[in-house]
Design an enzyme around this catalytic site. Sequence first.
Site, PDB file in Angstrom:
ATOM      1  CB  SER A  66       2.818  -6.067  -5.861  1.00  0.00           C
ATOM      2  OG  SER A  66       2.946  -5.229  -4.761  1.00  0.00           O
ATOM      3  CE  LYS A  69       4.498  -2.515  -5.239  1.00  0.00           C
ATOM      4  NZ  LYS A  69       4.132  -2.994  -3.942  1.00  0.00           N
ATOM      5  CE1 TYR A 194       2.574   1.273  -7.155  1.00  0.00           C
ATOM      6  CE2 TYR A 194       0.403   1.744  -5.782  1.00  0.00           C
ATOM      7  CZ  TYR A 194       1.357   0.851  -5.762  1.00  0.00           C
ATOM      8  OH  TYR A 194       1.830  -0.164  -5.228  1.00  0.00           O
ATOM      9  CE1 TYR A 246       3.267  -7.882  -1.679  1.00  0.00           C
ATOM     10  CE2 TYR A 246       2.395  -9.972  -1.628  1.00  0.00           C
ATOM     11  CZ  TYR A 246       2.558  -9.002  -1.979  1.00  0.00           C
ATOM     12  OH  TYR A 246       1.663  -8.293  -2.909  1.00  0.00           O
ATOM     13  CB  VAL A 264      -2.832  -7.917  -3.114  1.00  0.00           C
ATOM     14  CG1 VAL A 264      -1.849  -7.702  -2.046  1.00  0.00           C
ATOM     15  CG2 VAL A 264      -3.005  -6.687  -3.796  1.00  0.00           C
TER      16      VAL A 264
HETATM   17  N1  GLU Z   1      -2.118  -1.889  -5.775  1.00  0.00           N
HETATM   18  C1  GLU Z   1      -1.367  -2.380  -4.634  1.00  0.00           C
HETATM   19  C2  GLU Z   1      -1.083  -1.592  -3.611  1.00  0.00           C
HETATM   20  O1  GLU Z   1      -0.383  -0.569  -3.580  1.00  0.00           O
HETATM   21  C3  GLU Z   1      -0.536  -3.282  -4.802  1.00  0.00           C
HETATM   22  C4  GLU Z   1      -0.204  -4.199  -3.662  1.00  0.00           C
HETATM   23  C5  GLU Z   1       0.414  -5.851  -3.598  1.00  0.00           C
HETATM   24  O2  GLU Z   1      -0.152  -6.137  -4.849  1.00  0.00           O
HETATM   25  O3  GLU Z   1       1.375  -5.744  -2.968  1.00  0.00           O
HETATM   26  O4  GLU Z   1      -1.473  -1.630  -2.205  1.00  0.00           O
END
Ligand code: GLU
Length: 310
Positions: A66, A69, A194, A246, A264
């Site tokens: 994430s 992002k 993605y 989060y 994650v």
């Molecule tokens: N690739 C992970 C997903 O889309 C990223 C989630 C994360 O790191 O919060 O579930």
Amino acid sequence: MSICQDKEAIDVMVEEAKSYTQYGKVADYIPALKVADPDMLSLAIYENDETCVTAGNTEETFTLQSISKVITLALALMDRGEEEVFSRVGMEPTGDPFNSIIKLETHSPSKPLNPMINAGALAVTSMIYGSSIDEKLGRLLTFIHEITGNSSIRYDDTVARSEYETANLNRSLCYYMKQHNVIDDNVEHLLELYTKQCAIEVSCKDLAKIGYVIANEGKHVQSQRPIIPLHIARILKTFMVTCGMYNASGEFAIRVGIPAKSGVSGGIMASVPYGVGIGIYGPALDDKGNSMAGMKLLESLSQRFDLSIF
Ligand code: GLU
């Protein structure tokens, strides 16, 4: 005393925070992430110029997940401008888990609430310019090479495939958004891009440099050349504060008070305006998806060096 001159204290903090790894669990919903060593904790800090403090095994690489992002948001904003990006994704925290679909259904219009949850990030990734998956991914990697000064950064194909093959929740978010005209991409193509973006492999030092550039108004670590426009660096930091950790972002703002984004895989990137970038890797996660020991370490660093922005 500056952070970088207090290496001894930092080593002690890393050792103390390490004991918290036993209370966390590595992510297993992406099968390839299960192999991470839960006892691991490493840290890199950039302060003011190129000064770097490291502790733990900082050669270890891990995937951005994430944290990507934040970087794709920067690129999409540079590509399309604020008006277009925020016509498709909102600016509000959700309080829900990162992969939740609920607000897409209960909110009108049906656009994702922010770019740090999966739905919002998928919509942002769909806005990166390029005529093919390879071109879009290539532009993202070039951007990361420029920010970090590390042109050897690539994506980990095993992690990308592992996520792509099991990403049914993310598929459902895409189809929901396609139905409501938030995205118009081919869903499988968007998921391929993605999952590759999430599987980009970095070290703590790379993360600290990215964190530093965002902290430092978008300017490069050594040359101070602008890489990310100032107003975009501000937007990134704001999202990191309001939704970077989060649905623990509120508590993190109180206990730590530093703009940060976690993933994650166990990475956390933090940006203390105007001169500190922090990269942490600790794959044992708490129940919200944040690195257990990484959160403790940031709390200690913030207290000791008075880093809270509030
Ligand atoms: N690739 C992970 C997903 O889309 C990223 C989630 C994360 O790191 O919060 O579930």
